[in-house]
Design a protein around this motif. Structure first.
Motif, PDB file in Angstrom:
ATOM      1  N   UNK A 116       0.830  -1.213   0.000  1.00 21.57           N
ATOM      2  CA  UNK A 116       0.000   0.000   0.000  1.00 21.57           C
ATOM      3  C   UNK A 116       0.864   1.262   0.000  1.00 21.57           C
ATOM      4  N   UNK A 117       1.907   1.280   0.833  1.00 22.18           N
ATOM      5  CA  UNK A 117       2.810   2.434   0.875  1.00 22.18           C
ATOM      6  C   UNK A 117       3.539   2.581  -0.453  1.00 22.18           C
ATOM      7  N   UNK A 118       4.071   1.489  -0.976  1.00 25.26           N
ATOM      8  CA  UNK A 118       4.826   1.550  -2.235  1.00 25.26           C
ATOM      9  C   UNK A 118       3.934   1.981  -3.402  1.00 25.26           C
ATOM     10  N   UNK A 119       2.695   1.524  -3.414  1.00 28.49           N
ATOM     11  CA  UNK A 119       1.763   1.950  -4.472  1.00 28.49           C
ATOM     12  C   UNK A 119       1.459   3.439  -4.353  1.00 28.49           C
ATOM     13  N   UNK A 120       1.221   3.901  -3.128  1.00 25.82           N
ATOM     14  CA  UNK A 120       0.891   5.301  -2.897  1.00 25.82           C
ATOM     15  C   UNK A 120       2.062   6.220  -3.249  1.00 25.82           C
ATOM     16  N   UNK A 121       3.289   5.756  -3.008  1.00 23.87           N
ATOM     17  CA  UNK A 121       4.495   6.571  -3.217  1.00 23.87           C
ATOM     18  C   UNK A 121       5.249   6.191  -4.496  1.00 23.87           C
ATOM     19  N   UNK A 122       4.583   5.507  -5.419  1.00 24.05           N
ATOM     20  CA  UNK A 122       5.234   5.034  -6.650  1.00 24.05           C
ATOM     21  C   UNK A 122       5.956   6.152  -7.397  1.00 24.05           C
TER      22      UNK A 122
ATOM     23  N   UNK B  69       4.394  -2.303  -9.221  1.00 21.34           N
ATOM     24  CA  UNK B  69       5.107  -1.161  -8.641  1.00 21.34           C
ATOM     25  C   UNK B  69       6.369  -0.849  -9.431  1.00 21.34           C
ATOM     26  N   UNK B  70       6.987  -1.881  -9.995  1.00 25.35           N
ATOM     27  CA  UNK B  70       8.113  -1.659 -10.887  1.00 25.35           C
ATOM     28  C   UNK B  70       9.480  -1.573 -10.228  1.00 25.35           C
ATOM     29  N   UNK B  71       9.593  -2.026  -8.985  1.00 24.72           N
ATOM     30  CA  UNK B  71      10.910  -2.103  -8.354  1.00 24.72           C
ATOM     31  C   UNK B  71      11.122  -3.546  -7.893  1.00 24.72           C
ATOM     32  N   UNK B  72      12.380  -3.975  -7.762  1.00 22.84           N
ATOM     33  CA  UNK B  72      12.641  -5.379  -7.414  1.00 22.84           C
ATOM     34  C   UNK B  72      12.062  -5.794  -6.067  1.00 22.84           C
ATOM     35  N   UNK B  73      11.625  -7.047  -6.027  1.00 18.52           N
ATOM     36  CA  UNK B  73      11.201  -7.695  -4.792  1.00 18.52           C
ATOM     37  C   UNK B  73      12.314  -8.663  -4.421  1.00 18.52           C
ATOM     38  N   UNK B  74      12.927  -8.465  -3.262  1.00 16.37           N
ATOM     39  CA  UNK B  74      14.056  -9.283  -2.826  1.00 16.37           C
ATOM     40  C   UNK B  74      13.634 -10.091  -1.612  1.00 16.37           C
ATOM     41  N   UNK B  75      13.753 -11.404  -1.695  1.00 18.44           N
ATOM     42  CA  UNK B  75      13.394 -12.306  -0.603  1.00 18.44           C
ATOM     43  C   UNK B  75      14.674 -12.799   0.055  1.00 18.44           C
ATOM     44  N   UNK B  76      14.770 -12.618   1.375  1.00 21.81           N
ATOM     45  CA  UNK B  76      15.927 -13.080   2.138  1.00 21.81           C
ATOM     46  C   UNK B  76      15.453 -14.072   3.189  1.00 21.81           C
TER      47      UNK B  76
ATOM     48  N   UNK C 149      17.165   9.749  -9.635  1.00 16.95           N
ATOM     49  CA  UNK C 149      18.271  10.504  -9.053  1.00 16.95           C
ATOM     50  C   UNK C 149      19.476   9.621  -8.714  1.00 16.95           C
ATOM     51  N   UNK C 150      19.352   8.324  -8.969  1.00 16.99           N
ATOM     52  CA  UNK C 150      20.474   7.419  -8.737  1.00 16.99           C
ATOM     53  C   UNK C 150      20.358   6.518  -7.526  1.00 16.99           C
ATOM     54  N   UNK C 151      19.270   6.618  -6.795  1.00 19.42           N
ATOM     55  CA  UNK C 151      19.060   5.729  -5.657  1.00 19.42           C
ATOM     56  C   UNK C 151      18.557   4.377  -6.146  1.00 19.42           C
ATOM     57  N   UNK C 152      18.727   3.369  -5.321  1.00 21.45           N
ATOM     58  CA  UNK C 152      18.178   2.041  -5.597  1.00 21.45           C
ATOM     59  C   UNK C 152      17.016   1.811  -4.639  1.00 21.45           C
ATOM     60  N   UNK C 153      15.911   1.300  -5.150  1.00 17.60           N
ATOM     61  CA  UNK C 153      14.739   1.005  -4.326  1.00 17.60           C
ATOM     62  C   UNK C 153      14.408  -0.471  -4.451  1.00 17.60           C
ATOM     63  N   UNK C 154      14.073  -1.098  -3.324  1.00 21.66           N
ATOM     64  CA  UNK C 154      13.643  -2.494  -3.346  1.00 21.66           C
ATOM     65  C   UNK C 154      12.509  -2.706  -2.347  1.00 21.66           C
ATOM     66  N   UNK C 155      11.716  -3.704  -2.632  1.00 21.72           N
ATOM     67  CA  UNK C 155      10.757  -4.239  -1.674  1.00 21.72           C
ATOM     68  C   UNK C 155      11.467  -5.435  -1.058  1.00 21.72           C
ATOM     69  N   UNK C 156      11.773  -5.362   0.208  1.00 20.91           N
ATOM     70  CA  UNK C 156      12.561  -6.397   0.874  1.00 20.91           C
ATOM     71  C   UNK C 156      11.648  -7.233   1.764  1.00 20.91           C
ATOM     72  N   UNK C 157      11.742  -8.553   1.611  1.00 18.08           N
ATOM     73  CA  UNK C 157      10.947  -9.470   2.419  1.00 18.08           C
ATOM     74  C   UNK C 157      11.905 -10.431   3.106  1.00 18.08           C
ATOM     75  N   UNK C 158      11.740 -10.596   4.408  1.00 24.29           N
ATOM     76  CA  UNK C 158      12.597 -11.449   5.218  1.00 24.29           C
ATOM     77  C   UNK C 158      11.717 -12.396   6.009  1.00 24.29           C
ATOM     78  N   UNK C 159      12.167 -13.637   6.127  1.00 25.81           N
ATOM     79  CA  UNK C 159      11.408 -14.571   6.939  1.00 25.81           C
ATOM     80  C   UNK C 159      12.195 -15.808   7.290  1.00 25.81           C
TER      81      UNK C 159
END
Length: 139
Positions: free
Chosen positions: A80-86, A126-133, A95-105
């Protein structure tokens, strides 16, 4: 967003987070762009606790077990936050930053992170990587 106080069993440590990082990052710039207060930040440079060797600065907004012990609710809050702030996230990436959706479990002893098809579609849109750790520690 209110925290969920409902406890589920088995209790599994999980976290869903929006992470913005960059070599020359000023976390205050990210906070201003997103108009959100992070749960944690780190200025660029050596961090003795980061075993990856990364010196990037980081800005994190975490939805973890303090938010809800239900991973699905953590993931929905993150999405919800990532969609709202897309648009703002895209501006930071431009601007050169990297954005990810990070999931840990925790993944041991038949632990699982149940993603719904709808959540996966939302994450992809959303268009940014989803990273599972996964945490594979024996307990």
């Amino acid at each position: 967003m209110e925290k969920d106080t409902h406890l589920t069993w088995p209790w599994v440590m999980t976290e869903a987070a929006l992470v913005i990082k960059g070599a020359d990052m000023d976390p205050a710039v990210v906070t201003q762009e997103l108009a959100l207060n992070p749960t944690s930040t780190r200025a660029p440079g050596y961090d003795r606790w980061d075993t990856s060797g990364s010196t990037d600065g980081r800005w994190r907004l975490e939805f973890d077990n303090d938010y809800s012990r239900d991973f699905s609710l953590q993931m929905d809050a993150l999405l919800s936050v990532a969609e709202e702030k897309r648009a703002q996230i895209a501006n930071l990436v431009a601007q050169g930053y990297e954005a990810i959706l990070s999931v840990y479990g925790f993944a041991g002893h038949d632990g699982s992170l149940p993603f719904t098809a709808q959540q996966m579609a939302r994450a992809a849109s959303i268009g940014i990587p989803l990273v599972l750790t996964p945490n594979l520690n024996e307990r």
